[in-house]
Scaffold this motif. Structure first.
Motif, short mmCIF file in Angstrom:
data_model
loop_
_atom_site.label_atom_id
_atom_site.label_comp_id
_atom_site.label_asym_id
_atom_site.label_seq_id
_atom_site.Cartn_x
_atom_site.Cartn_y
_atom_site.Cartn_z
N ASP A 188 1.03 -1.17 -0.27
CA ASP A 188 0.06 -0.05 0.02
C ASP A 188 0.92 1.31 0.06
OD1 ASP A 188 -2.36 -1.44 -0.09
OD2 ASP A 188 -2.93 -1.19 2.23
N GLU A 189 1.84 0.97 0.87
CA GLU A 189 2.80 2.10 0.90
C GLU A 189 3.49 2.57 -0.41
OE1 GLU A 189 5.08 3.66 4.81
OE2 GLU A 189 2.95 3.57 3.93
N GLU A 190 3.91 1.72 -1.11
CA GLU A 190 4.65 1.89 -2.54
C GLU A 190 3.72 2.33 -3.41
OE1 GLU A 190 8.03 -1.78 -2.28
OE2 GLU A 190 5.86 -2.27 -2.74
N PHE A 191 2.36 1.65 -3.46
CA PHE A 191 1.34 2.08 -4.31
C PHE A 191 1.14 3.63 -4.34
CE2 PHE A 191 -3.01 2.27 -5.99
CZ PHE A 191 -2.74 2.24 -7.33
N LYS A 192 1.12 4.21 -2.97
CA LYS A 192 0.97 5.63 -2.70
C LYS A 192 1.89 6.27 -3.12
CE LYS A 192 -1.86 6.12 1.26
NZ LYS A 192 -1.86 5.77 2.81
N GLU A 193 3.19 5.83 -3.07
CA GLU A 193 4.35 6.50 -3.46
C GLU A 193 4.28 6.68 -5.19
OE1 GLU A 193 8.01 5.46 -2.06
OE2 GLU A 193 9.15 6.95 -3.20
N VAL A 194 4.07 5.57 -5.79
CA VAL A 194 3.83 5.59 -7.16
C VAL A 194 2.68 6.45 -7.61
CG1 VAL A 194 3.04 3.98 -9.28
CG2 VAL A 194 4.87 3.05 -7.83
N GLN A 195 1.89 6.43 -6.96
CA GLN A 195 0.66 7.67 -7.39
C GLN A 195 1.10 8.99 -7.44
OE1 GLN A 195 -2.80 6.92 -4.92
NE2 GLN A 195 -3.28 4.94 -5.66
#
Ligand code: FE2
Length: 363
Positions: A188-195
């Motif tokens: 979830d954390e990584e996806f937030k960053e990608v966004q």
């Protein structure tokens, strides 16, 4: 020329197109006769489809949307500009050269494209093994330009859309390569960053004098979806600009039809089906219709097997019905090589369907 799966290559076959590495240098030149060794090398380099020349298909030319030279130059410029951005310690200040470089490039590309009057060709470059952000940016740009032209936008509008499409992922230059290329699921954390690449992209572009503000909005909005399920803002329907909606379609399609470290490529007709599954919920229905009419689901040179059992190669795309091309039959239903190749025009033989695509030869 025709496109065949690596598993069907045989020594003595002649390479139909140059094969390039990541730097744009030629790995293997068109016209090279393949040997056991070269075929093994291509396998080790992870190629899946290769263009070959042979006497039965020598008159089949693979249409190109832009010249190889323009494509290589474009990819080089994108790479240079993006590498510079990666090196910047912060994003304060202006990137004047960015706008100048890409504005000029877009004019050249648009001039070349307007000279082509065929259905959209396969851009996935099945003959490269090294897919990256630069290639993706150019592909999304080319798809968007063709769509924008077909939709009837003016030259200025098409240019704004094209710049937005080319630079839609520019924000990714500020994320780590490990994150961008991470195979498998993101936390979830990584996806937030990608966004965040959407907002970062917008910030990089919005004050550039040679970049239209709408192009900056394309970077910001290309992951928004019709039903509000997208990011970063969860915009719905008309809240997202049209240009970003075109780019969303082109971006998704290119991501599906190209191989990544973590997934094989889908064939064009499969990817179109997936897009259609999101018709009206993720993507604008009327935009998908334009896309479907312009994309060569069965691109020229592709090997296909027909419902009759015959196997052949797409020799010509019928502009009015791109999903029912002309097929040059090379193998009869019993798997024997046809003594004299003959053609089946699927726009006339309406009972004939395409049963398999890609690998089918005499297997
Ligand atoms: Fe993106």
């Amino acid at each position: 020329m025709r496109l065949i799966h690596l598993s069907l290559l045989q020594p003595g076959m002649v390479l139909g197109k140059n094969i390039y590495n990541n730097e744009g240098n030629i790995l293997l030149a068109e016209g090279v006769k393949l040997t056991d060794y070269l075929i093994r090398r291509l396998g080790a380099l992870d190629f899946s489809y290769i263009y070959i020349k042979d006497s039965k298909t020598e008159d089949i030319a693979i249409p190109e949307l832009i010249s190889e030279q323009t494509k290589l130059e474009a990819i080089r410029s994108i790479r240079t500009e993006y590498k510079n951005l990666e090196k910047q310690s912060n994003l304060k200040g202006s990137f004047l050269h960015l706008g100048k470089t890409f504005s000029g490039m877009m004019e050249n590309i648009m001039d070349e494209i307007s000279a082509v009057n065929e259905s959209m060709v396969l851009l996935t470059d099945m003959n490269t093994n090294d897919y990256n952000l630069y290639q993706h940016s150019l592909n999304v740009c080319l798809y968007s330009l063709v769509l924008g032209i077909s939709y009837g936008y003016s030259r200025d509008e098409v240019k704004t859309l094209g710049i937005g499409a080319l630079l839609h992922d520019i924000g990714k230059t500020r994320l780590t390569p490990e994150l961008i290329q991470k195979p498998g699921r993101l936390t979830d954390e990584e996806f937030k960053e990608v966004q965040t690449h959407t907002l970062i992209g917008y910030k990089i572009l919005k004050d550039e004098p040679n970049i239209p503000l709408l192009s900056a909005h394309c970077a910001l909005q290309h992951h928004e979806r019709l039903d509000g399920s997208g990011y970063p803002r969860g915009l719905k329907g008309p809240e997202t600009h049209e240009y970003a909606k075109w780019i969303a379609i082109a971006d998704s399609y290119d991501a599906m039809t190209t191989r990544r470290i973590y997934k094989p490529a889908m064939l064009p007709h499969q990817a179109v089906e997936v897009l259609y599954a999101g018709s009206g919920t993720l993507y604008e229905q009327r935009f998908l219709a334009v896309f479907r009419d312009r994309v060569a689901i069965y691109p020229t040179g592709m090997t296909v097997r027909l419902s009759t059992g015959e196997t052949g190669v797409v020799s010509k795309i019928n502009d009015s019905v791109p999903h029912r091309p002309v097929i040059r039959i090379l193998y009869t239903p019993d798997g024997q090589e046809a003594r004299v190749p003959y053609e089946v025009d699927m726009s006339e033989s309406l009972a004939v369907m395409i049963a398999a695509i890609g690998q089918a030869e005499s297997d």
